[in-house]
Design a protein around this motif. Structure first.
Motif, PDB file in Angstrom:
ATOM      1  N   SER A   1       0.810  -1.231   0.000  1.00 30.73           N
ATOM      2  CA  SER A   1       0.000   0.000   0.000  1.00 30.73           C
ATOM      3  C   SER A   1       0.836   1.271   0.000  1.00 30.73           C
ATOM      4  CB  SER A   1      -0.906   0.022   1.243  1.00 30.73           C
ATOM      5  OG  SER A   1      -0.130   0.177   2.431  1.00 30.73           O
ATOM      6  N   GLY A   2       2.151   1.162   0.177  1.00 32.28           N
ATOM      7  CA  GLY A   2       2.982   2.335   0.425  1.00 32.28           C
ATOM      8  C   GLY A   2       3.054   3.331  -0.711  1.00 32.28           C
ATOM      9  N   GLY A   3       2.833   2.887  -1.938  1.00 32.35           N
ATOM     10  CA  GLY A   3       2.907   3.798  -3.081  1.00 32.35           C
ATOM     11  C   GLY A   3       1.567   4.337  -3.525  1.00 32.35           C
ATOM     12  N   MET A   4       0.507   4.030  -2.785  1.00 30.52           N
ATOM     13  CA  MET A   4      -0.836   4.369  -3.253  1.00 30.52           C
ATOM     14  C   MET A   4      -1.055   5.866  -3.396  1.00 30.52           C
ATOM     15  SD  MET A   4      -4.489   3.215  -1.716  1.00 30.52           S
ATOM     16  CE  MET A   4      -4.025   1.493  -1.791  1.00 30.52           C
ATOM     17  N   LEU A   5      -0.680   6.641  -2.379  1.00 29.35           N
ATOM     18  CA  LEU A   5      -0.943   8.074  -2.420  1.00 29.35           C
ATOM     19  C   LEU A   5      -0.109   8.753  -3.507  1.00 29.35           C
ATOM     20  CD1 LEU A   5      -1.149   8.889   1.399  1.00 29.35           C
ATOM     21  CD2 LEU A   5      -3.020   8.373  -0.197  1.00 29.35           C
ATOM     22  N   SER A   6       1.147   8.352  -3.638  1.00 29.47           N
ATOM     23  CA  SER A   6       1.984   8.970  -4.671  1.00 29.47           C
ATOM     24  C   SER A   6       1.492   8.599  -6.066  1.00 29.47           C
ATOM     25  CB  SER A   6       3.454   8.579  -4.498  1.00 29.47           C
ATOM     26  OG  SER A   6       3.629   7.186  -4.591  1.00 29.47           O
ATOM     27  N   PHE A   7       0.967   7.393  -6.232  1.00 21.34           N
ATOM     28  CA  PHE A   7       0.379   7.030  -7.522  1.00 21.34           C
ATOM     29  C   PHE A   7      -0.827   7.904  -7.830  1.00 21.34           C
ATOM     30  CE2 PHE A   7      -3.177   4.859  -9.545  1.00 21.34           C
ATOM     31  CZ  PHE A   7      -2.664   4.737 -10.824  1.00 21.34           C
ATOM     32  N   LEU A   8      -1.725   8.046  -6.863  1.00 18.92           N
ATOM     33  CA  LEU A   8      -2.926   8.855  -7.098  1.00 18.92           C
ATOM     34  C   LEU A   8      -2.562  10.301  -7.416  1.00 18.92           C
ATOM     35  CD1 LEU A   8      -5.224   7.462  -4.252  1.00 18.92           C
ATOM     36  CD2 LEU A   8      -5.521   7.110  -6.716  1.00 18.92           C
ATOM     37  N   ARG A   9      -1.514  10.813  -6.791  1.00 19.15           N
ATOM     38  CA  ARG A   9      -1.123  12.205  -7.025  1.00 19.15           C
ATOM     39  C   ARG A   9      -0.426  12.405  -8.367  1.00 19.15           C
ATOM     40  NH1 ARG A   9       0.855  12.159  -0.842  1.00 19.15           N
ATOM     41  NH2 ARG A   9      -1.134  12.776   0.143  1.00 19.15           N
ATOM     42  N   LEU A  10       0.005  11.312  -8.996  1.00 13.60           N
ATOM     43  CA  LEU A  10       0.578  11.401 -10.343  1.00 13.60           C
ATOM     44  C   LEU A  10      -0.481  11.731 -11.397  1.00 13.60           C
ATOM     45  CD1 LEU A  10       3.061   8.402 -10.818  1.00 13.60           C
ATOM     46  CD2 LEU A  10       3.596  10.830 -10.941  1.00 13.60           C
ATOM     47  N   ARG A  11      -1.713  11.413 -11.091  1.00 17.14           N
ATOM     48  CA  ARG A  11      -2.782  11.543 -12.073  1.00 17.14           C
ATOM     49  C   ARG A  11      -3.167  13.010 -12.276  1.00 17.14           C
ATOM     50  NH1 ARG A  11      -6.078   7.257 -13.004  1.00 17.14           N
ATOM     51  NH2 ARG A  11      -7.947   8.536 -12.691  1.00 17.14           N
ATOM     52  N   SER A  12      -3.595  13.299 -13.486  1.00 13.67           N
ATOM     53  CA  SER A  12      -4.023  14.648 -13.812  1.00 13.67           C
ATOM     54  C   SER A  12      -5.321  14.978 -13.091  1.00 13.67           C
ATOM     55  CB  SER A  12      -4.230  14.768 -15.321  1.00 13.67           C
ATOM     56  OG  SER A  12      -4.924  15.952 -15.650  1.00 13.67           O
ATOM     57  N   PRO A  13      -5.476  16.225 -12.623  1.00 16.41           N
ATOM     58  CA  PRO A  13      -6.750  16.619 -11.993  1.00 16.41           C
ATOM     59  C   PRO A  13      -7.943  16.472 -12.930  1.00 16.41           C
ATOM     60  CG  PRO A  13      -5.028  18.252 -11.576  1.00 16.41           C
ATOM     61  CD  PRO A  13      -4.473  17.305 -12.591  1.00 16.41           C
ATOM     62  N   GLU A  14      -7.706  16.510 -14.233  1.00 19.08           N
ATOM     63  CA  GLU A  14      -8.794  16.392 -15.202  1.00 19.08           C
ATOM     64  C   GLU A  14      -9.146  14.937 -15.512  1.00 19.08           C
ATOM     65  OE1 GLU A  14      -5.992  18.362 -15.924  1.00 19.08           O
ATOM     66  OE2 GLU A  14      -7.056  20.080 -15.045  1.00 19.08           O
ATOM     67  N   ALA A  15      -8.339  13.988 -15.042  1.00 21.00           N
ATOM     68  CA  ALA A  15      -8.593  12.580 -15.346  1.00 21.00           C
ATOM     69  C   ALA A  15      -9.834  12.086 -14.611  1.00 21.00           C
ATOM     70  CB  ALA A  15      -7.388  11.732 -14.950  1.00 21.00           C
ATOM     71  N   PRO A  16     -10.521  11.083 -15.171  1.00 24.04           N
ATOM     72  CA  PRO A  16     -11.636  10.480 -14.428  1.00 24.04           C
ATOM     73  C   PRO A  16     -11.164   9.960 -13.085  1.00 24.04           C
ATOM     74  CG  PRO A  16     -11.566   9.685 -16.703  1.00 24.04           C
ATOM     75  CD  PRO A  16     -10.305  10.453 -16.483  1.00 24.04           C
ATOM     76  N   LYS A  17     -12.032   9.999 -12.098  1.00 23.14           N
ATOM     77  CA  LYS A  17     -11.674   9.539 -10.766  1.00 23.14           C
ATOM     78  C   LYS A  17     -11.272   8.054 -10.792  1.00 23.14           C
ATOM     79  CE  LYS A  17     -12.394  13.171  -8.092  1.00 23.14           C
ATOM     80  NZ  LYS A  17     -11.352  13.725  -7.211  1.00 23.14           N
ATOM     81  N   CYS A  18     -10.295   7.714  -9.967  1.00 24.30           N
ATOM     82  CA  CYS A  18      -9.813   6.342  -9.853  1.00 24.30           C
ATOM     83  C   CYS A  18     -10.408   5.697  -8.603  1.00 24.30           C
ATOM     84  CB  CYS A  18      -8.293   6.334  -9.769  1.00 24.30           C
ATOM     85  SG  CYS A  18      -7.553   4.690  -9.682  1.00 24.30           S
ATOM     86  N   VAL A  19     -11.064   4.554  -8.785  1.00 23.02           N
ATOM     87  CA  VAL A  19     -11.615   3.815  -7.653  1.00 23.02           C
ATOM     88  C   VAL A  19     -10.481   3.083  -6.935  1.00 23.02           C
ATOM     89  CG1 VAL A  19     -13.134   1.910  -6.976  1.00 23.02           C
ATOM     90  CG2 VAL A  19     -13.856   3.535  -8.749  1.00 23.02           C
ATOM     91  N   VAL A  20     -10.496   3.106  -5.617  1.00 19.37           N
ATOM     92  CA  VAL A  20      -9.524   2.357  -4.820  1.00 19.37           C
ATOM     93  C   VAL A  20     -10.290   1.294  -4.047  1.00 19.37           C
ATOM     94  CG1 VAL A  20      -7.703   2.475  -3.091  1.00 19.37           C
ATOM     95  CG2 VAL A  20      -8.051   4.400  -4.663  1.00 19.37           C
ATOM     96  N   ASP A  21     -10.050   0.052  -4.397  1.00 15.77           N
ATOM     97  CA  ASP A  21     -10.798  -1.117  -3.930  1.00 15.77           C
ATOM     98  C   ASP A  21     -10.063  -1.702  -2.714  1.00 15.77           C
ATOM     99  OD1 ASP A  21     -11.813  -3.823  -3.718  1.00 15.77           O
ATOM    100  OD2 ASP A  21     -12.563  -3.625  -5.761  1.00 15.77           O
ATOM    101  N   LEU A  22     -10.696  -1.634  -1.533  1.00 16.29           N
ATOM    102  CA  LEU A  22     -10.027  -1.951  -0.279  1.00 16.29           C
ATOM    103  C   LEU A  22     -10.860  -2.893   0.576  1.00 16.29           C
ATOM    104  CD1 LEU A  22      -9.283   1.778   0.551  1.00 16.29           C
ATOM    105  CD2 LEU A  22      -7.559   0.143  -0.223  1.00 16.29           C
TER     106      LEU A  22
END
Length: 368
Positions: free
Chosen positions: A130-151
């Motif tokens: 799980s350690g890279g999850m936040l940095s991965f999400l922050r790589l995405r463009s603000p205009e990109a469709p939302k990414c679901v995080v399945d937990l």
């Protein structure tokens, strides 16, 4: 075993005609191994890229090591599924590695279209996944469709490591997993699932709780969890079974099931048995950590390899022991399966194409 109905659905899972896997985080960097058809090492992927710089002095491509993947103690795989060539492609990220840096470097190295990834599936609450999850999400463009995080909904306050022989001495805690609030704040859409379900247009199955039915697979003896109760001091408690762990499965037409088991705390035999019972499909490929690397778990290597090589029929075409599998486990699998044991690592890409002509000839799996 579950019946196969006429619609091709098995536990809600739709078979695909095309599957592409890109390993984005793993303990191993593999540059030189001989790989089966459909597998491609990282180096030739870079050399064949039109953007690779040609050295003006020598006239040959520059192998720029700054742009290659790095190894890290963790796991992450990008899973791309497509039912048919003319249908939508789904990009799903299974785990995110151990830290904020390796996933970012390796996503850039492999030129992953992060804005097209629709879902992150976390196998279990351990920070090497799980350690890279936040940095991965922050790589995405603000205009990109939302990414679901399945937990899994059961996020622990803290998890730690106890050492043999008594497992009473706790040598440390793992870094904190991201909270639901932090994931939302980074742009993710949190979905909590304790039960099995399909995602990515029903082309990927995410398991629920994995049944523990194999006698020699008794979880992770040194796993401990910090528990807090109202009005009482927090305390550590043994948690060998890591019950929030989940596997992922993809069914490829004419090939069978590809299993992604990030750490196999449940035991890979338990995982395979659940897949066979649930889908009644042959196992084509087993991918991920088998968690047999530590000395106290070495006695499980023999019976695990025996099941995979001799008791499961038909046996898997390929096994990719990665992450926490351990050297002795890999040696034993290679001895039993030969080239069926594939030395995969970060940066390796795998393409699996369906074969409708073979679909009717697939054997119903059994195990003894």
């Amino acid at each position: 075993m579950s019946p196969i109905n006429n619609s091709g659905l098995r536990a809600g899972l739709v078979a695909v005609n095309r599957l592409t896997i890109t390993f984005l985080v793993d303990n191993s960097v593999e540059w030189f191994a001989k790989l089966p058809p459909g597998f491609k090492l990282e180096l030739p992927q870079h050399l064949s890229d039109a953007r690779t710089v040609i050295d003006p002095l020598t006239g040959v491509p520059v192998i720029n090591l700054e742009d290659f993947c790095c190894g890290a103690h963790g796991f992450s795989a990008l899973i791309e599924t497509q039912r048919d060539d003319d249908e939508e492609k789904y990009l799903t990220l299974f785990d995110t590695g151990p830290d904020s840096k390796s996933i970012v470097r390796n996503v850039m190295a492999m030129q992953v279209p992060v804005d097209q990834i629709g879902r992150v599936v976390l196998s279990h609450w351990h920070s090497d996944h799980s350690g890279g999850m936040l940095s991965f999400l922050r790589l995405r463009s603000p205009e990109a469709p939302k990414c679901v995080v399945d937990l899994h909904p059961d996020r622990p306050t803290a998890r730690g490591i106890a050492i043999p022989p008594t497992y009473e001495t706790i040598i440390g805690r793992l870094p904190a997993d991201p909270t639901f609030e932090l994931i939302t704040g980074a742009g993710g859409v949190v979905e909590k699932h304790a039960e099995g379900h399909t995602v990515a247009g029903a082309t990927i199955y995410v398991s629920g709780e994995i049944p523990r039915v194999t006698s020699f697979e008794q979880g992770l003896p040194g796993a401990v969890r910090f528990v807090e109760e109202d009005g009482k001091p927090g305390h550590w408690t043994s948690e060998p079974h890591v019950m929030d762990e989940r596997y992922v499965a993809v069914d490829v037409i004419g090939k069978g099931i590809i299993i992604f088991s990030a750490c196999s705390h449940a035991g890979i035999v338990n995982v395979v048995k659940d897949v066979v019972q649930r889908f009644s499909r042959p196992i084509y490929m087993i991918i991920g950590g088998l968690h047999l690397g530590s000395a106290d778990l070495a006695p499980r290597i023999g019976p695990t390899v025996d099941f995979l090589a001799n008791q499961l029929r038909p046996g898997p075409t390929y096994i990719l022991p990665m992450h926490c599998s351990g050297f002795l486990c890999k040696v034993a699998l290679e001895s039993a399966l030969g080239e069926g044991c594939v030395p995969a690592g970060v940066g390796v890409r795998v393409e699996v194409h369906g074969d409708r002509g073979l679909e009717g000839r697939l054997s119903r799996p059994i195990f003894t």
